[in-house]
Write an enzyme that holds these catalytic residues in place. Structure first.
Site, PDB file in Angstrom:
ATOM      1  N   SER A 138       0.867  -1.169   0.000  1.00 48.34           N
ATOM      2  CA  SER A 138       0.000   0.000   0.000  1.00 48.34           C
ATOM      3  C   SER A 138       0.910   1.227   0.000  1.00 48.34           C
ATOM      4  O   SER A 138       1.716   1.403   0.911  1.00 48.34           O
ATOM      5  CB  SER A 138      -0.877  -0.029   1.263  1.00 48.34           C
ATOM      6  OG  SER A 138      -1.573   1.181   1.410  1.00 48.34           O
ATOM      7  N   LYS A 164      -1.248  -1.037  -4.365  1.00 43.98           N
ATOM      8  CA  LYS A 164      -2.374  -0.184  -3.969  1.00 43.98           C
ATOM      9  C   LYS A 164      -1.841   1.227  -3.792  1.00 43.98           C
ATOM     10  O   LYS A 164      -0.817   1.434  -3.150  1.00 43.98           O
ATOM     11  CB  LYS A 164      -2.974  -0.696  -2.658  1.00 43.98           C
ATOM     12  CG  LYS A 164      -3.907   0.256  -1.949  1.00 43.98           C
ATOM     13  CD  LYS A 164      -4.672  -0.466  -0.855  1.00 43.98           C
ATOM     14  CE  LYS A 164      -4.677   0.320   0.434  1.00 43.98           C
ATOM     15  NZ  LYS A 164      -5.420  -0.381   1.510  1.00 43.98           N
ATOM     16  N   LYS A 166      -2.809   5.151  -2.568  1.00 41.33           N
ATOM     17  CA  LYS A 166      -3.745   6.056  -1.914  1.00 41.33           C
ATOM     18  C   LYS A 166      -4.080   7.173  -2.897  1.00 41.33           C
ATOM     19  O   LYS A 166      -3.195   7.655  -3.628  1.00 41.33           O
ATOM     20  CB  LYS A 166      -3.105   6.647  -0.661  1.00 41.33           C
ATOM     21  CG  LYS A 166      -2.814   5.615   0.422  1.00 41.33           C
ATOM     22  CD  LYS A 166      -4.092   5.105   1.059  1.00 41.33           C
ATOM     23  CE  LYS A 166      -3.788   4.139   2.188  1.00 41.33           C
ATOM     24  NZ  LYS A 166      -5.023   3.637   2.823  1.00 41.33           N
ATOM     25  N   ASP A 191      -7.058   3.367  -3.083  1.00 40.04           N
ATOM     26  CA  ASP A 191      -7.757   3.486  -1.797  1.00 40.04           C
ATOM     27  C   ASP A 191      -7.974   4.965  -1.495  1.00 40.04           C
ATOM     28  O   ASP A 191      -7.022   5.724  -1.329  1.00 40.04           O
ATOM     29  CB  ASP A 191      -6.924   2.831  -0.686  1.00 40.04           C
ATOM     30  CG  ASP A 191      -7.641   2.798   0.661  1.00 40.04           C
ATOM     31  OD1 ASP A 191      -8.774   3.321   0.756  1.00 40.04           O
ATOM     32  OD2 ASP A 191      -7.070   2.242   1.623  1.00 40.04           O
ATOM     33  N   GLU A 219     -11.125   1.241  -3.282  1.00 45.80           N
ATOM     34  CA  GLU A 219     -11.432   0.987  -1.874  1.00 45.80           C
ATOM     35  C   GLU A 219     -11.992   2.238  -1.215  1.00 45.80           C
ATOM     36  O   GLU A 219     -11.425   3.334  -1.345  1.00 45.80           O
ATOM     37  CB  GLU A 219     -10.128   0.542  -1.196  1.00 45.80           C
ATOM     38  CG  GLU A 219     -10.264   0.131   0.261  1.00 45.80           C
ATOM     39  CD  GLU A 219      -8.929  -0.329   0.850  1.00 45.80           C
ATOM     40  OE1 GLU A 219      -7.971  -0.558   0.070  1.00 45.80           O
ATOM     41  OE2 GLU A 219      -8.832  -0.438   2.072  1.00 45.80           O
ATOM     42  N   ASP A 244     -13.765  -0.871   3.236  1.00 43.28           N
ATOM     43  CA  ASP A 244     -12.839  -1.013   4.364  1.00 43.28           C
ATOM     44  C   ASP A 244     -13.519  -0.394   5.593  1.00 43.28           C
ATOM     45  O   ASP A 244     -14.192  -1.097   6.363  1.00 43.28           O
ATOM     46  CB  ASP A 244     -11.504  -0.322   3.998  1.00 43.28           C
ATOM     47  CG  ASP A 244     -10.489  -0.264   5.120  1.00 43.28           C
ATOM     48  OD1 ASP A 244     -10.758  -0.771   6.226  1.00 43.28           O
ATOM     49  OD2 ASP A 244      -9.388   0.319   4.923  1.00 43.28           O
ATOM     50  N   LYS A 268      -9.952  -6.617   7.885  1.00 41.78           N
ATOM     51  CA  LYS A 268      -8.902  -6.162   8.806  1.00 41.78           C
ATOM     52  C   LYS A 268      -9.233  -6.706  10.177  1.00 41.78           C
ATOM     53  O   LYS A 268     -10.319  -6.431  10.708  1.00 41.78           O
ATOM     54  CB  LYS A 268      -8.874  -4.634   8.894  1.00 41.78           C
ATOM     55  CG  LYS A 268      -7.997  -3.952   7.877  1.00 41.78           C
ATOM     56  CD  LYS A 268      -7.885  -2.457   8.127  1.00 41.78           C
ATOM     57  CE  LYS A 268      -7.278  -1.810   6.889  1.00 41.78           C
ATOM     58  NZ  LYS A 268      -7.386  -0.346   6.918  1.00 41.78           N
ATOM     59  N   GLY A 296      -4.295  -3.883   6.288  1.00 40.74           N
ATOM     60  CA  GLY A 296      -3.396  -3.713   7.422  1.00 40.74           C
ATOM     61  C   GLY A 296      -3.483  -2.318   7.987  1.00 40.74           C
ATOM     62  O   GLY A 296      -4.127  -1.425   7.420  1.00 40.74           O
TER      63      GLY A 296
END
Ligand code: OSB
Ligand code: MG
Length: 382
Positions: A138, A164, A166, A191, A219, A244, A268, A296
């Site tokens: 991520s 992934k 952000k 995400d 996400e 999430d 998670k 995570g």
């Protein structure tokens, strides 16, 4: 075999990140997580990790609120009470609402203790089947597009199997398109950590534009407490939505799937309040053919080991955010360190409990506060 906890120790541990991590809401330079050691009547031990952040920007819990819950409610409910397996331990704090990160940390310590005493690996006890797990990374928002290209290149060179990124408004299409153009076949996802709104036409247009990039999923684009607008958004997008922040329980997962709010779920352990609830979400999704992956919270080795065990369940068909410790930290607090080789992490089937031993000296060296809680009933009888 039963356990009665005699002590619960809390260690607030601070580790610096190898690189600052920026999401749509904030930047982190280090993490403060609470490590929890439980000890039973025979002196057997277990470790858990409460991965709540020092700020309330991902969810409402923080390291201080979870410390408060552990000290004043969860540990006192459990200390001195006899339990046979971890769900019975968790039942002692059933009337505590919410505060799932705190619960997850203490439940994890009970699972570690329970499986060590039974002489089995945690992965086996929760129903895991995989020998190795597929690992992704991520990546935070970088100040420039060149910056993210460097990061992606660095981790793909290490063999990580999924990227992934952000994103947030204004830091989305250009960043993702640059990565997609350079690596047309890489497994890529984004995400948003709740940075977009269905009310905002520019936001919706930006999200729809991502349909051209063949992303595995987007996400949590919308609010952290929403599943209704996500269903409306999913109807307008080809790219699958993954939830999430919005999913705190197996009931939340069922409702979101029934509403069509998402097509994938990020499991998670912390957000769901522990390994047992995470497994229940896995089982629901597995039965319905919904793919899941393990997210995570930049866990230290203890929580990361629990994530590795979780990923060994059969429904974890997508590479998740469980990377080697060195993705986040120069020096972790477990031995052996958790390492990925060519984007895979071996599940420690030949070891007991979490499978990675906590290095107490390293915990102490990085502890900023500690507290010993004891069973007062036992002390009275001693
Ligand atoms: O939204 O998945 C998230 C880290 C902290 C808070 C929220 C998230 C994340 C990550 C990092 O994406 C995942 C990891 O490497 O542990
Ligand atoms: Mg997320």
């Amino acid at each position: 075999m039963s356990h009665t906890l005699r002590s619960v120790e809390l260690y607030l541990v601070r580790l610096p990140l190898v690189r600052p991590f920026t999401t749509s809401s904030h930047t982190k330079h280090h993490l403060d997580h609470t490590l929890i050691r439980v000890r039973d009547q025979d002196g057997a031990e277990g470790w858990g990790e409460c991965a709540s952040a020092s700020d309330p920007y991902y969810c409402s819990e923080t390291s201080e609120t979870s410390w408060h819950m552990l000290r004043d409610f969860l540990a006192p409910a459990l200390l001195g009470v006899r339990w046979g397996q971890p769900d019975e331990a968790a039942a002692t704090w059933a009337r505590v609402r919410g505060n799932r990160f705190a619960k997850a940390g203490l439940e994890m310590a009970c699972w570690d203790l329970f499986t060590r005493v039974r002489g089995e690996p945690l992965a086996g006890a929760i129903g895991g089947t995989r020998q190795e797990i597929h690992s992704g990374v991520s990546l935070g928002i970088e100040p420039t597009v060149e910056g993210i290209l460097e990061q992606v290149e660095h981790y793909l060179a290490q063999g990580y199997k999924r990227i992934k990124m952000k994103i947030g408004p204004g830091k989305d299409l250009a960043y993702l398109r640059a990565v997609r153009e350079r690596w047309p076949a890489v497994l890529l996802m984004a995400d948003a950590n709740s940075a977009y709104s269905l009310e905002n036409a520019e936001h919706v247009a930006a999200l729809r534009a991502l349909d051209a990039l063949n992303l595995m999923m987007i996400e949590q684009p919308l609010a952290d407490d929403d599943i209704v607008d996500h269903a409306r958004l999913q109807a307008q997008l080809e790219t699958p939505i993954c939830l999430d922040e919005s999913i705190h329980s197996v009931d939340d997962a069922r409702k979101a799937l029934d509403l069509g709010s998402c097509r994938i779920i990020n499991i998670k352990v912390s957000r769901l309040g522990g390994l047992s609830e995470a497994r229940r979400v896995h089982d629901l999704c597995f039965a319905r053919g919904i793919p899941v992956w393990c997210g995570g919270m930049h866990e230290f080795g203890v929580g990361r080991a629990a994530n590795v065990a979780m990923c060994s369940l059969p429904g974890f068909t997508l590479p998740g955010d469980v990377s080697g410790s060195d993705k986040a930290y120069r020096q972790d607090i477990v031995d052996p360190p958790i390492r990925a080789h060519s984007g895979t992490i071996q599940v420690p089937w030949s070891r007991l409990g979490l499978g990675f031993d906590t290095d107490f000296a390293l915990v102490k060296a990085n502890t900023v506060r500690e507290l010993l809680l004891e069973d007062e009933r036992a002390a009275l009888h001693a």
